[in-house]
Design an enzyme around this catalytic site. Structure first.
Site: not given
Ligand code: BG6
Length: 484
Positions: A240, A177-178
């Site tokens: 997230h 989960d980044h």
């Molecule tokens: C992803 C979603 O996991 O996270 C996207 O599938 C979203 O829809 C993205 O735009 C947001 O990531 P970050 O790091 O740009 O906030």
């Protein structure tokens, strides 16, 4: 401040889907940055595995172009790029057949860390796992990395977990989960558990409510087909935002180790109360002016999928009884801004009189942009004229506090991939956590689907539907502004 980059051990990293979008945009540019920082030893190898008819040179060329596209000019030199490309190899592989597997097995070296990144559709996980074992590529010490979406409901997540666990031990599975790799998210733990200042106040006695906002200015263009089947709840909240909530609400783990942290996060998910329909506001963006409408982008005038969601949650335990957690996330909002704001209660008694109004301490943890934290404290307005109170932020913008080092902070993917090589699962989701999150999410989605609820509309470039503001106003609270 001197940056301390500790190199990882030599590794062989195989990226299935090695020519795909994620590999080109995130994984390989991220690995390049780690190489450039000196963290990736030269004895490491990255093997792209894909269906395409490429050889090593063609793959190196593809990745060179990806680096040129996704790494800013000032952050790469020709020599560095050339050095990095030397670590790359390629194997043409058939995930569901036998082609390429023997070649892959021959490429892998004994005695180095071995990791397999499944950057492919989840329907291929089982086939890949079987072949990795069948061709003796995967031993008990290898690691596999998988991406979200991890299922689309509890049932599919359980099935995916079973597929993976049929072949690998949980200690070998790294579910990314980044958001957990973001610098500030980890700093939230450092601030909570590395200081004595906050933890004594971190409970229902002193905290009025918590707001978690992940606002995006981008829309769903280009991903309409996937997104319309998911919506903000599945795409962002189940993973997230849930992770941010867990790290904010969890009890102090006894150690910063994978199971201690993940046990505490799991307890938070399990303590979430069911929600009633009034606690949830869903929205779809519209723009009369530009014609940028969610329904047009997904090409379905009847779609009831939400591009925005706001909700009020309660964590049912002693620490948080009576403290609402407000979550909101959406596409095409006013600005890109993600933050966790912990809003403390009013002082119990004001010695300065009613006319000074209410003042509250707020700890705002900014994930993006301008990673950092603001602690709003009340002070006397400087100058003559008696005692007038103002709230000012104690600014802890990392870029200011840490100087040039802050600019070299690895992005979420870089950090997480290095953690895979180090064998540290702390910032990865455990199978039971993912299942618990779906178990909480599923009935909510089923509820609004059965009731046939249509999302409200909101203007592109706004803060979401009016009804989301009312969710707070009706309780005498308000969302913090989205300023970007
Ligand atoms: C992803 C979603 O996991 O996270 C996207 O599938 C979203 O829809 C993205 O735009 C947001 O990531 P970050 O790091 O740009 O906030």
């Amino acid at each position: 401040m001197v940056s301390r980059v500790i190199p990882v051990d030599d590794f062989d990293l195989v990226i299935f889907g090695g020519t795909g979008d994620l590999a080109r945009r995130k994984i390989l540019p991220g690995l390049f940055r780690r190489f450039r920082s000196g963290q990736m030893p030269e004895g490491s190898r990255i093997i792209g595995a894909a269906r395409g008819d490429l050889d090593r040179a063609a793959y190196q060329d593809t990745i060179r172009k990806a680096i040129e596209e996704f790494v800013p000019k000032g952050a790469r030199s020709k020599e560095d790029v050339a050095g990095f490309l030397e670590l790359l190899d390629f194997v043409k592989i058939d995930a569901t057949g036998e082609g390429g597997w023997k070649e892959l097995a021959d490429m892998l070296r004994p005695g180095v860390v071995r990791a397999f990144y499944f950057s492919v559709a989840p329907s291929l996980f089982g086939a890949l796992a079987e072949r990795l074992h069948g061709h003796a590529c995967a031993g008990p010490s290898c690691r596999i990395v998988v991406e979200k979406p991890f299922g689309r409901d509890l049932e599919s997540a359980k099935a995916l977990n079973k597929t993976l666990r049929d072949h690998f031990d949980e200690s070998q599975i790294y579910r990314i989960d980044h958001y957990l790799g973001k610098e500030t998210v980890q700093n939230l733990m450092a601030v909570r558990f590395g200081n004595v200042l906050f933890e004594p106040l971190w409970n229902a006695q002193f905290i009025d409510h918590v707001q978690i906002t992940v606002a995006e200015s981008v829309g769903v263009e280009g991903r309409g087909a996937y997104y319309d089947k998911s919506g903000a709840m599945r795409d962002m909240v189940q993973n997230h935002l849930m992770q941010l909530l867990c790290l904010t609400a969890m009890e102090p783990p006894s150690r910063f180790d994978p199971d201690a942290v993940r046990d505490e996060k799991l307890k938070v998910i399990r303590a979430l109360d069911d929600l009633s329909p009034e606690d949830i506001v869903r929205g779809q963006y519209v723009s009369e002016k530009s014609g940028d409408n969610y329904l047009d982008v997904v090409d379905d005038p009847d779609s009831r999928t939400e591009s925005f969601i706001a909700m009020k949650l309660s964590v049912s335990n002693w620490r948080w009884a009576g403290v609402p957690f407000y979550l909101r996330t959406g596409k095409r909002m006013k600005a890109r801004q993600s933050e966790i704001a912990v809003v403390f209660k009013d002082a119990p008694h004001s010695i300065f009189g009613q006319e000074q109004g209410k003042h509250r301490n707020v700890l705002a943890i900014r994930l993006q942009p301008n990673e950092g934290m603001d602690l709003f404290v009340t002070i006397k307005e400087p100058g003559p004229g008696g005692m007038r109170l103002v709230d000012v932020p104690l600014d802890m913008t990392f870029a200011d506090a840490l100087g040039p080092d802050a600019e070299d902070v690895p992005d979420a993917y870089e950090r997480l991939i290095m953690d895979v090589i180090r064998g540290n699962q702390t910032l990865f989701m455990r199978g039971d956590e993912v299942e618990a999150a779906w178990a909480w999410t599923d009935p909510l989605i089923e509820g609004w689907t059965e009731r046939g609820e249509k999302p409200y509309t909101y203007d592109t470039g706004s803060s979401g539907p009016e009804e989301a503001a009312i969710l707070m106003h009706s309780e005498g609270r308000r969302w913090r502004d989205i300023t970007g």
